[in-house]
Design an enzyme around this catalytic site. Sequence first.
Site, mmCIF file in Angstrom:
data_model
loop_
_atom_site.group_PDB
_atom_site.id
_atom_site.type_symbol
_atom_site.label_atom_id
_atom_site.label_comp_id
_atom_site.label_asym_id
_atom_site.label_seq_id
_atom_site.Cartn_x
_atom_site.Cartn_y
_atom_site.Cartn_z
ATOM 1 C CG ASP A 340 -1.935 -0.896 1.347
ATOM 2 O OD1 ASP A 340 -2.276 -1.383 0.279
ATOM 3 O OD2 ASP A 340 -2.462 -1.129 2.451
ATOM 4 C CG ASP A 643 -5.422 -0.783 5.190
ATOM 5 O OD1 ASP A 643 -6.251 -1.100 4.329
ATOM 6 O OD2 ASP A 643 -4.754 0.264 5.138
ATOM 7 C CG ASP A 647 -7.144 -4.670 1.606
ATOM 8 O OD1 ASP A 647 -7.539 -4.535 0.439
ATOM 9 O OD2 ASP A 647 -6.662 -3.744 2.287
HETATM 10 P P1 ATP Z 1 -3.511 3.197 -0.032
HETATM 11 O O1 ATP Z 1 -4.329 2.172 -0.752
HETATM 12 O O2 ATP Z 1 -2.126 3.281 -0.520
HETATM 13 O O3 ATP Z 1 -3.621 3.167 1.454
HETATM 14 P P2 ATP Z 1 -5.399 5.329 -0.156
HETATM 15 O O4 ATP Z 1 -5.489 5.632 1.277
HETATM 16 O O5 ATP Z 1 -5.447 6.467 -1.099
HETATM 17 O O6 ATP Z 1 -4.099 4.577 -0.535
HETATM 18 P P3 ATP Z 1 -8.042 4.256 0.006
HETATM 19 O O7 ATP Z 1 -8.089 4.309 1.470
HETATM 20 O O8 ATP Z 1 -8.646 3.129 -0.745
HETATM 21 O O9 ATP Z 1 -6.560 4.321 -0.525
HETATM 22 O O10 ATP Z 1 -8.678 5.594 -0.496
HETATM 23 C C1 ATP Z 1 -8.978 5.791 -1.850
HETATM 24 C C2 ATP Z 1 -9.349 7.214 -2.086
HETATM 25 O O11 ATP Z 1 -10.544 7.525 -1.392
HETATM 26 C C3 ATP Z 1 -8.329 8.222 -1.574
HETATM 27 O O12 ATP Z 1 -7.327 8.477 -2.522
HETATM 28 C C4 ATP Z 1 -9.189 9.448 -1.330
HETATM 29 O O13 ATP Z 1 -9.372 10.139 -2.533
HETATM 30 C C5 ATP Z 1 -10.498 8.848 -0.887
HETATM 31 N N1 ATP Z 1 -10.600 8.835 0.581
HETATM 32 C C6 ATP Z 1 -9.802 8.198 1.447
HETATM 33 N N2 ATP Z 1 -10.200 8.373 2.714
HETATM 34 C C7 ATP Z 1 -11.293 9.156 2.682
HETATM 35 C C8 ATP Z 1 -12.182 9.674 3.662
HETATM 36 N N3 ATP Z 1 -12.033 9.441 4.958
HETATM 37 N N4 ATP Z 1 -13.195 10.446 3.234
HETATM 38 C C9 ATP Z 1 -13.365 10.664 1.939
HETATM 39 N N5 ATP Z 1 -12.594 10.215 0.954
HETATM 40 C C10 ATP Z 1 -11.542 9.449 1.301
#
Ligand code: ATP
Length: 918
Positions: A340, A643, A647
């Site tokens: 990630d 996480d 997943d």
């Molecule tokens: P990784 O997979 O590397 O942890 P990530 O945190 O970007 O990356 P996700 O948690 O799947 O992956 O989030 C995907 C997208 O959703 C983010 O890039 C962001 O644009 C949006 N996002 C993440 N957290 C929030 C939240 N709490 N509220 C609204 N949008 C969110």
Amino acid sequence: MPDRDTLNPSPPSPETPWHAADAEQVLNQLSSNSQGLENTEAERRLGLYGPNALPAPRPTPVWLRFLRHFNNSLILFLLSAAVVAGLLGHYVDASVIVVVVTVNAIVGFIQEGKAEQALSALRSMLAPTARVLRAGERIAVDVETLVPGDILLLEAGDRVPADARLLRARGLRADESILTGESVPVEKSADPVSGEADLGGRTSMLYSGTLIASGQATAVVVETGARTQIGHIGALLGKVESLETPLLQQIGRFGRGFTFVALAAAAVLFVFAVLVRDYAWVDALMIVVALAVGVVPEGLPAVITITLAIGVRRMAARNAIVRRLPAVETLGATTVICSDKTGTLTRNEMTVRSVTSRAGMVTVSGGGYAPSGTLSAPEDDGSALAAARRIARIGLLCNDAKLTESDGQWRVDGDPMEGALLAFAGKAGFDERTLLADLPRRDEVPFDAAHRFMATLHADEKEGGALVCVKGAPEQMLALCAVQASADGGPEPLDHDFWRSAIDAAAADGQRVLGFAWRRHAEMPQRFALEDVGDLVFAGIVGFIDPPREEAIRAVADCRAAGIQVKMITGDHAATAAAIAAQLHLADDIRVVTGQELDHVSDDELQTLALSASVFARTTPEHKLRIVRALQSCSHVVAMTGDGVNDAPSLKQADIGIAMGNKGTEAAKEASEMVLADDNFASIDAAVYEGRAVYDNIRKVVGWTVPTNGGEALAIVLALLAGWVLPMTAPQILWINMVLTVTLGLALAFEPPEPGIMRRPPRRSDAPLVSPFMLWRILLVSVLFSVGAFGIFSWGQGLGHDVETSRTMVVNMFCVMEIFYLFSVRYMHGSSFTLEGLKGTPAVLLAILAVVLAQLAFTYLPWMHAVFDSRPVPLFEGTVIVLSGLAMMVFLEVEKWVLRRLGVFDELRLASDRAEEH
Ligand code: ATP
């Protein structure tokens, strides 16, 4: 163990069953409220009702565990031989065999105990926690300390820690298969159900041990420990981890086959000795038994178990907590790590840097989570600043995090990105309390990686009606919007091109971009579900910085030098991911593939794509699963991080599933082989390093044990076949075995990793433990050992010593050769003649000291003479023996050098050397 129910009183039984009663009624009955129990009250209840734990499985009694070490065909064979020897009056032989067998069992028992201790220490490091409200504060507590009346805060991926009555549920579904056998997750809500409803129909309840599949919930604990539903059906917690790994099984199988062959050969040899060489059958039997003991590596599985356990401990010290022992072996063979981005490769310390609206761009100063800093627009453009404040307000309202300050340090409780938005709102001049008083939250659609946005519904206390605030991945947000806020705040048609280039510009800079939108309703909507979010006004975008971890940059370089590819699989925007990947130097030529592209390729095409790309952006958990499968079908050994609850399938599919210890859900942890205590990529690199070291040590233990056993056997067999006087007696062979296996063999389990261990390519996962080189080594050393034994024996005889003295010299010669061979084995391919090599390790030096003391006793103590028929060896002969051992080591070093020159170790040539050649 006494039943917990007889120790602690049960909480008062409800008049109406919990599931049929009203939520308010349940709270009253439990003397609790929506703010949770006071801490003192929780403590009092813990004392009254007992800990929230199921009775532990009854441990196997110590004596039974000890006796299990005798339940092995070889040991039973030896014991019967001892009985026969005893009956025939060979008391010395009989007692030596019994001692050898007992020492072996004791060592095995202690080592197994240590290995189990190491694993149970890990289990306690992974003890689950639960989020609760106590006295209005959100805190994490040990699951064991939950009491009836506690208010639980649950979200997707959590394992329900106790039986609880729902107070509030949002999109909640629970997987109750462990209780009801129903594999489809059940929808839950806070509404009471009929008192007659069966377990599966009690949708207002959550049961301990079940899994939250999606959504969010607040619930009050009604039953804990053995009184929960799962307690009633007598399920036991803390499944005991098996110590058997594929490698141990492989060695076990090898051992059994080997024992069988050795016994058959021993039988033939016995017949030969009696019929052809005219041995008395009792003597022949004793020799053959000693031989069988000598040749079968009976101590090997125990030494390997302890090697694995040491590896597990070293990994835990470096924040990689192994949940399943086989992972230790597999880690060393890892060829691809899929990681990630957020929090693993980056620091997950977010700071808002830029805010773009149709009115212009505003930059935000100040680092960390402290709400102090300023918003600045070019030429103090008032409309740009006002637009940025509108966005800050949405960020504050559509938010689940909390900022806390202690000693001037600001910390986030919750999602760091949301924490950054709170700090930003503070910088923009908002006070959370006042704002929430004007616009209290009435409902929400929680964030989910599948829909990538979060929405909240607020009542407008001042102007009436309702306000919807939404934030999420910008493309997603644009798709939900019909209009945008113009420079002066009024609605105008959406300008897709403008936003696309604004998003790309921020992302190319490595910023994480989030879109913001709102909608007004004249009336409070009746329902507010995922599909009700739409028709929004797009407010603008915010760019966050989240720099790569310094140690992750180093760890990526380390992995690449070790021939391991690192791939980033992220939910973030392609350009952001690419920029971060470049800062991390993930590959020389960074190729990005997006989730959308993945949707359009077949599984066959995906193989080529998965091999060539190093960044996968805007992916969903389903994409992760396909990527792992594609890589595995190209014979890669894949480590994959994760996480979220979604997943779990890809973590299970990966050869090494790695869950995040801090931000990972319980579902992800349970599906994985390893958990990172610090969520840090560098810890994966450290675990691979330790995994390689463990595998090397296992090979060293085998590479040392097998030829030393082979040497003894060869010497005896040759003497028997040729009709020479035996160079050792049966008790002497047993002595060598007993003294050496538990000392020198064990010392190898503690070997530190060899230098350059991360500069060679990963071992092939299908490579046999005994490589052709090791086979050659085993033969060569066996021959050297028997040559040494016979050489010393005939020299002794030539000097006019009696057979007993010559045999004592042979026993000493064996021990000396084994000590020197140990130094040689410590560096399997490199030279052992280095300062480090000669200094040894404390374990090696201690083992040598033990062997030397034992040998001195064997050679010079009169009672030893009586037992083993040994004799004192004169100083000169002793010196020659030591020098012969040294000569053998020199010979083996020359052999290593020649083989190195001939390029025999090519398969192991340093990856960096190879790179240099190209
Ligand atoms: P990784 O997979 O590397 O942890 P990530 O945190 O970007 O990356 P996700 O948690 O799947 O992956 O989030 C995907 C997208 O959703 C983010 O890039 C962001 O644009 C949006 N996002 C993440 N957290 C929030 C939240 N709490 N509220 C609204 N949008 C969110």
